[in-house]
Design an enzyme around this catalytic site. Structure first.
Site: not given
Ligand SMILES: Nc1nc2c(c(=O)[nH]1)N=C([C@H](O)[C@@H](O)CO)CN2
Length: 117
Positions: A22, A54, A73-74, A99
């Site tokens: 990734e 905006y 993503v957090e 995502k």
């Molecule tokens: N809560 C989360 N769980 C997961 C994340 C994330 O960013 N926050 N990321 C992944 C991996 O990058 C996934 O997206 C790969 O497909 C897994 N779980």
């Protein structure tokens, strides 16, 4: 005061993910923002100077998301919220980072946070 400015479906191409593969590619993140803002001053004078723009916010968020790599993503959501509170004087913000495609059999995945100044 419950006024808001919102941005829906802001698409960014980000280096995002926990796995090594990734970190070599860009993936789509879709961002929704709701920001507390008193819209009355802008409306009363029909005055852009008092509006939360905006377009400007969208560009700043896109630059932040696309300009750095992240694992979670957090982390992206926290950084966006911090940017809105610090640089745009937003009193509170709700930030949703999705995502799509990350989980093959799910329509969408991601996080949603709410932060106050
Ligand atoms: N809560 C989360 N769980 C997961 C994340 C994330 O960013 N926050 N990321 C992944 C991996 O990058 C996934 O997206 C790969 O497909 C897994 N779980």
């Amino acid at each position: 005061m419950t006024d808001q400015v919102f941005i829906e479906g802001l698409e960014c191409q980000a280096v995002i993910g926990v796995f090594e593969w990734e970190k070599q590619i860009r993936q789509k993140l879709v961002i929704d923002l709701i920001m507390g803002w008193d819209n009355r001053r802008a409306a009363e004078g029909d005055d852009y100077a008092h509006a939360l723009c905006y377009d400007t916010v969208s560009k700043a968020v896109t630059a932040l998301v696309e300009g750095h790599s992240h694992e979670l993503v957090e982390t992206v959501a926290e950084k966006i919220a911090a940017l809105l509170l610090a640089d745009f004087s937003v009193p509170w913000a709700r930030v949703r980072v999705a995502k799509p495609g990350a989980v093959a059999n799910a329509a969408n995945v991601g996080v949603s946070i709410e932060r106050m100044a």
